[in-house]
Design a protein around this motif. Structure first.
Motif, PDB file in Angstrom:
ATOM      1  N   PHE A  17     -14.164  -3.329  -3.447  1.00 18.31           N
ATOM      2  CA  PHE A  17     -13.844  -4.298  -4.518  1.00 18.31           C
ATOM      3  C   PHE A  17     -15.215  -4.360  -5.306  1.00 18.31           C
ATOM      4  O   PHE A  17     -15.054  -4.623  -6.881  1.00 18.31           O
ATOM      5  CB  PHE A  17     -12.422  -4.356  -4.502  1.00 18.31           C
ATOM      6  N   GLU A  54       0.902  -1.093   0.072  1.00 15.35           N
ATOM      7  CA  GLU A  54      -0.390  -0.645  -0.183  1.00 15.35           C
ATOM      8  C   GLU A  54       0.585   1.325  -0.049  1.00 15.35           C
ATOM      9  O   GLU A  54       1.703   1.388   0.912  1.00 15.35           O
ATOM     10  CB  GLU A  54      -1.066  -0.057   1.413  1.00 15.35           C
ATOM     11  N   MET A  55       0.357   2.401  -0.664  1.00  9.81           N
ATOM     12  CA  MET A  55       0.902   3.201  -0.872  1.00  9.81           C
ATOM     13  C   MET A  55       0.532   4.323   0.305  1.00  9.81           C
ATOM     14  O   MET A  55      -0.947   4.152   0.767  1.00  9.81           O
ATOM     15  CB  MET A  55       1.552   4.350  -1.997  1.00  9.81           C
ATOM     16  N   PRO A  56       1.634   5.584   1.204  1.00  5.68           N
ATOM     17  CA  PRO A  56       2.616   5.853   0.560  1.00  5.68           C
ATOM     18  C   PRO A  56       3.820   4.780   1.480  1.00  5.68           C
ATOM     19  O   PRO A  56       3.172   4.154   2.715  1.00  5.68           O
ATOM     20  CB  PRO A  56       3.138   7.041   1.159  1.00  5.68           C
ATOM     21  N   ASN A  92      -3.728  -4.691  -5.807  1.00  5.13           N
ATOM     22  CA  ASN A  92      -3.971  -4.379  -4.324  1.00  5.13           C
ATOM     23  C   ASN A  92      -3.624  -5.599  -3.510  1.00  5.13           C
ATOM     24  O   ASN A  92      -5.319  -6.033  -3.668  1.00  5.13           O
ATOM     25  CB  ASN A  92      -4.436  -3.721  -4.335  1.00  5.13           C
ATOM     26  N   GLY A  97      -0.880  10.023  -7.637  1.00  4.67           N
ATOM     27  CA  GLY A  97      -0.170   9.277  -7.240  1.00  4.67           C
ATOM     28  C   GLY A  97       0.835   9.103  -5.743  1.00  4.67           C
ATOM     29  O   GLY A  97       0.883  10.499  -5.990  1.00  4.67           O
ATOM     30  N   CYS A  98       1.084   8.824  -5.257  1.00  6.52           N
ATOM     31  CA  CYS A  98       1.191   9.462  -3.695  1.00  6.52           C
ATOM     32  C   CYS A  98       3.116   8.536  -4.230  1.00  6.52           C
ATOM     33  O   CYS A  98       3.620   8.912  -5.474  1.00  6.52           O
ATOM     34  CB  CYS A  98       1.602   7.715  -2.460  1.00  6.52           C
ATOM     35  N   ILE A  99       3.812   9.426  -3.383  1.00  8.13           N
ATOM     36  CA  ILE A  99       5.767   9.980  -3.578  1.00  8.13           C
ATOM     37  C   ILE A  99       6.058   8.551  -3.131  1.00  8.13           C
ATOM     38  O   ILE A  99       6.336   8.200  -2.321  1.00  8.13           O
ATOM     39  CB  ILE A  99       5.520  11.208  -3.579  1.00  8.13           C
ATOM     40  N   THR A 105       6.300   6.329  -8.712  1.00  4.44           N
ATOM     41  CA  THR A 105       4.543   7.558  -8.831  1.00  4.44           C
ATOM     42  C   THR A 105       5.025   8.387  -9.401  1.00  4.44           C
ATOM     43  O   THR A 105       3.975   8.917 -10.542  1.00  4.44           O
ATOM     44  CB  THR A 105       4.543   7.744  -7.186  1.00  4.44           C
ATOM     45  N   ARG A 106       6.189   8.538 -10.492  1.00  5.26           N
ATOM     46  CA  ARG A 106       5.567  10.153 -10.988  1.00  5.26           C
ATOM     47  C   ARG A 106       5.833   9.411 -12.358  1.00  5.26           C
ATOM     48  O   ARG A 106       6.952   9.007 -12.505  1.00  5.26           O
ATOM     49  CB  ARG A 106       7.167  11.673 -10.589  1.00  5.26           C
ATOM     50  N   LEU A 163      -7.915   4.636  -0.843  1.00  2.00           N
ATOM     51  CA  LEU A 163      -8.824   3.683  -0.714  1.00  2.00           C
ATOM     52  C   LEU A 163      -9.030   3.759   1.197  1.00  2.00           C
ATOM     53  O   LEU A 163     -10.158   3.558   1.529  1.00  2.00           O
ATOM     54  CB  LEU A 163      -7.792   2.168  -0.824  1.00  2.00           C
ATOM     55  N   LEU A 171       0.582   0.807  -7.994  1.00  2.00           N
ATOM     56  CA  LEU A 171       1.123   1.916  -8.656  1.00  2.00           C
ATOM     57  C   LEU A 171       0.400   1.084  -9.971  1.00  2.00           C
ATOM     58  O   LEU A 171       0.866   0.700 -10.224  1.00  2.00           O
ATOM     59  CB  LEU A 171       2.007   2.200  -8.207  1.00  2.00           C
ATOM     60  N   GLU A 207      -0.811  -2.192 -10.773  1.00  2.00           N
ATOM     61  CA  GLU A 207      -2.610  -1.982  -9.712  1.00  2.00           C
ATOM     62  C   GLU A 207      -2.641  -3.210  -9.280  1.00  2.00           C
ATOM     63  O   GLU A 207      -4.247  -3.596  -9.215  1.00  2.00           O
ATOM     64  CB  GLU A 207      -3.151  -2.001 -11.011  1.00  2.00           C
TER      65      GLU A 207
END
Lengths: 410, 107
Positions: free
Chosen positions: B83, A157-159, A223, B105-107, A199-200, B68, A194, A221
């Motif tokens: 989902f 999971e981000m971040p 999850n 998008g996170c960094i 990310t960028r 999410l 992602l 993608e």
């Protein structure tokens, strides 16, 4: 006597203690630093442990050695922060500290319990993290005798702290298996939530190409819902399954438990912080630095370093009754180890994505931005020395806190 | 909402190349229904609306579309259910239908 309290003696907390002790009059101020243990870990070095490039001893030193003598260092867990009362309760001897200023530098931690099955039987047997010293060391032992198979690296999971570390891990793994003459015995897959490698967008495209050239598959993608140890697969919420023999996980990253307990955090226990002044959004004598803050930039030592001057200046201004200045721009830069003694450098902030070009640095550079070079690799290797000998002490480094466009191709 | 009505609404909208509303201010519940149909969700149930409304509130407050985890924490709806309600990439789908802009998008 007034009290300046710093919670956490990692990269950020240690730098703040060193800088602040140069500014505050010891007749008027007492600086107190609290951390739960005595060992400072050079976290960028954890990445190298699984591949036997660094050992445990290469990345640890006593925290006390990096703090000024005038500072009181308390080894204790923190029971509760009560910002409304300007008070912190420690578990050690039930001590209570009343503060005038509080700096939160409690960092981030992995929270594997957030993913079903992750902590079951396979944990540190064929499922490893490398964001902790224990995980990195356990993985190095595993890799020593591994005969090959399917290696999956999953970002839950981000971040996450240091979002390039998973890529560096993959690049180094590719190199490591090559060196051992077993690359053809290992299938490597990156499973990430992602849409791509990073990310960028511009960096994602370039890093994605590198993964492809190295024969590393990307499942985008993805999850993760659970780890199924019966079948040795990870399963996503949309019911995709990826089989593994070795699972390297970057579990959900969260802020310190005490932040959650004290009701000071967001949904991931990071502290709501002004993006540009680094002052807590809720309490004006509380400041947040490093991974603990919820600001939308990378969680990394370089970022904590770029935050440092802004935090110090703003606290000193606040002590004089002046308004804080919105000077932090989200600046981050990271050396990405890409294997075979090469590296990549990226440099970016809240608004400017990583761009190719040259990063000018008197004496050492220039470093190539967003492309591989050996100078970048040696820059990364040299960084450990800089970290222990200059960065933690809050000494001047030849990097500006605010990002510069010099040398970048836009 | 009939397919025809949805198509008419969709045709009148200014969308970016990925199908996000260019001007989130123009969002209405009818637009949400049309966008949902375009995403293969034929009917928006109470649970869908709960999520959409939470996302709009959250985005107004923070300036960014929710993650999410923010959605599940804020609505009490589990990730699994999320989902099921918005199949394949709920963060993006919710953001699109709620008209709150593409999740960064996170960094």
């Amino acid at each position: 006597m007034k009290t300046f309290l710093i919670l956490g003696a990692g990269t950020a907390g240690t730098m703040v203690a060193n800088k602040m002790s140069q500014h505050l009059d010891p007749m008027e101020w007492k600086i107190v630093v609290v951390d739960k243990d005595e060992t400072h870990i050079y976290q960028p070095g954890l990445l190298f442990i699984p591949f036997d490039i660094y050992t445990r001893e290469d990345v640890i030193k006593p925290r006390r050695d990096y703090l000024p003598r005038s500072v009181e260092f308390i080894r204790s867990d923190i029971e509760l922060i009560e910002p409304g009362e300007n008070r912190v309760r420690l578990t050690h001897e039930k001590r209570v500290i009343n503060y005038d200023y509080l700096v939160i530098a409690t960092g981030s931690r992995i929270a594997p319990a957030e993913t079903d099955g992750l902590l079951d039987n396979g944990w540190h047997e064929n499922v490893f993290d490398f964001y902790t010293l224990e995980g990195a060391v356990a993985l190095s032992r595993f890799l020593k005798f591994w005969k090959g198979g399917r290696m999956v690296l999953n970002i839950a999971e981000m971040p996450i702290k240091c979002p390039v570390a998973p890529l560096e891990f993959l690049f180094l793994a590719d190199w490591f298996f090559h060196e051992r003459g077993m690359r053809d015995q290992v299938e490597i897959t990156l499973a990430t939530p992602l849409p791509g490698a990073f990310t960028r967008p511009r960096a994602a495209a370039i890093l994605g190409d590198m993964l492809e050239r190295k024969g590393i598959a990307v499942e985008a993608e993805f999850n993760i819902m659970e780890v199924d140890h019966e079948k040795n697969v990870i399963r996503s919420y949309d019911e995709r399954e990826i089989p593994f023999d070795l699972l390297v996980t970057i579990p959900t990253n969260m802020g310190a438990e005490v932040i959650e307990r004290s009701g000071m955090g967001n949904e991931l226990a990071f502290v709501p912080t002004d993006n540009h002044t680094l002052q807590s959004k809720q309490w004006e004598n509380v400041w947040v630095i490093g991974d603990a803050a919820d600001v939308p930039t990378s969680k990394a030592g370089s970022v904590a370093h770029f935050m440092l001057d802004v935090v110090i200046e703003n606290i000193l201004r606040h002590m004089e009754g002046l308004k804080p200045l919105p000077k932090f721009d989200g600046h981050a830069n990271c050396f990405i180890e890409s294997g075979f003694d090469k590296g990549i450098l990226i440099d970016f902030n809240y608004d400017v994505e990583p761009l190719p070009g040259k990063y000018p640095l008197p004496g050492l550079g220039p470093f190539s931005l967003l492309q591989e070079s050996s100078v970048n690799h040696w820059g990364k290797m040299l960084f450990r020395w800089i970290y222990w000998n200059a960065l933690l002490k809050g000494e001047e480094l030849p990097f500006e806190s605010q990002m510069s466009m010099a040398g970048k191709w836009s | 909402m009939s397919t025809q009505t949805a198509t008419t609404i969709l045709e009148s909208l200014a969308l970016d190349e990925e199908g996000f509303l260019l001007d989130p201010q123009t969002w209405t519940r009818e637009i949400a229904q049309a966008l949902a149909q375009a995403e293969g969700i034929s009917e928006l149930t109470e649970a869908h609306w709960k999520i959409i409304e939470f996302s709009r509130e959250s985005a107004t407050e923070s300036g960014a579309s929710p993650t999410l985890r923010q959605i599940t924490k804020g609505t009490g709806i589990s990730t699994k259910e999320l989902f099921a309600l918005f199949p394949k990439g709920p963060a993006k789908k919710v953001a699109k239908i709620a008209g709150v802009g593409k999740p960064e998008g996170c960094i």
